[in-house]
Write a protein that holds these residues in place. Structure first.
Motif, PDB file in Angstrom:
ATOM      1  N   HIS A  63       0.818  -1.226   0.000  1.00  0.00           N
ATOM      2  CA  HIS A  63       0.000   0.000   0.000  1.00  0.00           C
ATOM      3  C   HIS A  63       0.845   1.267   0.000  1.00  0.00           C
ATOM      4  O   HIS A  63       1.876   1.353   0.652  1.00  0.00           O
ATOM      5  N   ASP A 166       5.880   2.174   6.903  1.00  0.00           N
ATOM      6  CA  ASP A 166       4.584   1.511   6.679  1.00  0.00           C
ATOM      7  C   ASP A 166       3.815   2.325   5.640  1.00  0.00           C
ATOM      8  O   ASP A 166       3.234   3.343   5.962  1.00  0.00           O
ATOM      9  N   ASP A 167       3.762   1.986   4.378  1.00  0.00           N
ATOM     10  CA  ASP A 167       4.239   0.728   3.847  1.00  0.00           C
ATOM     11  C   ASP A 167       5.176   0.992   2.674  1.00  0.00           C
ATOM     12  O   ASP A 167       5.337   0.161   1.806  1.00  0.00           O
ATOM     13  N   GLU A 195      -5.256   1.622   2.287  1.00  0.00           N
ATOM     14  CA  GLU A 195      -5.144   0.450   3.165  1.00  0.00           C
ATOM     15  C   GLU A 195      -5.372   0.824   4.614  1.00  0.00           C
ATOM     16  O   GLU A 195      -6.023   0.109   5.368  1.00  0.00           O
ATOM     17  N   GLU A 196      -4.825   1.986   5.004  1.00  0.00           N
ATOM     18  CA  GLU A 196      -4.839   2.371   6.419  1.00  0.00           C
ATOM     19  C   GLU A 196      -6.239   2.695   6.946  1.00  0.00           C
ATOM     20  O   GLU A 196      -6.444   2.814   8.143  1.00  0.00           O
ATOM     21  N   ASP A 218       3.867  -6.057   3.499  1.00  0.00           N
ATOM     22  CA  ASP A 218       3.581  -4.985   4.459  1.00  0.00           C
ATOM     23  C   ASP A 218       4.612  -5.061   5.576  1.00  0.00           C
ATOM     24  O   ASP A 218       5.442  -5.980   5.609  1.00  0.00           O
ATOM     25  N   VAL A 219       4.532  -4.106   6.484  1.00  0.00           N
ATOM     26  CA  VAL A 219       5.367  -4.188   7.677  1.00  0.00           C
ATOM     27  C   VAL A 219       4.600  -4.985   8.733  1.00  0.00           C
ATOM     28  O   VAL A 219       3.387  -5.126   8.648  1.00  0.00           O
TER      29      VAL A 219
HETATM   30 ZN   LIG Z   1       0.761  -1.089   6.434  1.00  0.00          ZN
END
Ligand SMILES: [Zn+2]
Length: 334
Positions: A63, A166-167, A195-196, A218-219
């Motif tokens: 993302h 992130d990210d 995404e968030e 992702d993280v």
């Molecule tokens: Zn993320």
């Protein structure tokens, strides 16, 4: 060696959820020379396609969006009142430098009347942009504008710290893999939006692409800092192969596929169970009639703070694991 300039420019791009175009433009400039096709879809997801020969499709997803502070009101003295876009911790948002898309900078603080910074809540937070009246503030910032943390790129040996790892660190990993991979399948590298705020972009992209396999990047959190919650993941111990997070339980066939790809190439990896927090992995899994979906994570400390910290050895392991996965003849199947 990783491409530090590429990582830094992807990190520096402004892009809270819903406003990812600048990030998309930066990433496009890096993937375009290596792609058969690059386009943005209706939601703003950036999709780069590299053809293979098997007739199968593998989607990679990372993302582009970062968390932010959205202006909900401006008071008569020119202070901006804000709400969160994504999972913003108000306590780590006090006394920060922030910036808006148009280049306006400000600093954050909180109402100190009742308690100290450790108890600050989002409604008590405000942004000071140097204005003394509402009119002066409105000349620079509008209701609905979104600020992001201004952060440094800190290098500490093999480790780096910055906001927006992130990210964006995973976006950079996908770019890096995309440039060097020897893929047998068609690869759709999808740089997703929003995404968030609830994994909103990835599902739509997956519906349109209809991949045989999705691998999100992702993280993920770690359990290796003083007195933190228990978690097996450590910085510097390799990329992770996700087992579960709050959005997904990864099918065992997909986990086994990724673990085998890693083992065949002696790539360091660790299993990951993330207690809280979701990823695009889950949104893709639920698209159409269901899509096989897994996730490779880059272990990261202090997620959703201005000092997110990761190990570049883990980053390189993630890049290698993506390359290994898309080069495998046999994809996992039910
Ligand atoms: Zn993320």
């Amino acid at each position: 060696m990783f491409d530090k300039d590429m990582l830094k420019s992807i990190l520096a791009a402004y892009g809270p959820s819903g406003r990812e175009q600048t990030v998309s433009d930066v990433i496009r400039s890096y993937v375009e020379p290596f792609a058969d096709e690059v386009y943005n879809d209706t939601l703003g997801n950036l999709i780069a396609v590299k053809k293979g020969t098997s007739g199968k499709k593998v989607m990679l997803s990372a993302h582009m969006d970062q968390i932010g502070l959205i202006v909900v009101d401006i008071d008569e003295k020119g202070f901006l009142r804000v709400s969160n876009v994504g999972g913003v911790n108000p306590v780590v948002s006090v006394a920060r430098e922030v910036k808006f898309e148009n280049g306006t900078h400000g600093v954050t603080y909180f109402e100190t009347e009742k308690h100290g910074a450790k108890d600050a809540t989002m409604p008590e937070l405000f942004v000071d942009i140097g204005a003394t009246t509402r009119e002066e503030a409105e000349a620079k910032v509008q209701i609905g504008d979104v600020a992001v943390y201004v952060t440094n790129f800190v290098e500490m040996g093999s480790r780096v710290s910055s906001g927006a790892l992130d990210d964006r660190i995973a976006c950079a990993a996908v770019v890096e893999a995309f440039r060097t991979m020897q893929n047998v399948h068609d690869v759709y590298a999808v740089f997703t939006v929003q995404e968030e705020v609830g994994l909103r972009g990835a599902g739509a992209a997956a519906y349109a692409i209809e991949p045989d396999l999705n691998i999100s990047l992702d993280v993920t959190g770690t359990g290796d800092t003083p007195k933190c919650g228990r978690m097996s993941v450590k910085l510097g111990a390799g990329a992770t192969v996700k087992v579960m997070d709050s959005s997904v339980i990864v099918p065992p066939v997909v986990r086994a596929f990724l673990a085998e790809a890693a083992d065949e190439k002696n790539i360091r990896w660790q299993p990951e169970v993330l207690r809280a927090g979701g990823t695009d992995t889950g949104a893709v899994q639920r698209a159409r009639g269901g899509i096989l979906s897994g996730c490779i994570s880059i272990p990261t400390r202090y997620i959703h703070s201005p000092v997110e910290t990761a190990d570049m050895g883990d980053y390189e392991a993630a890049v290698q694991l993506v390359c290994a996965a898309v080069a495998k003849q046999e994809l996992p199947h039910r």
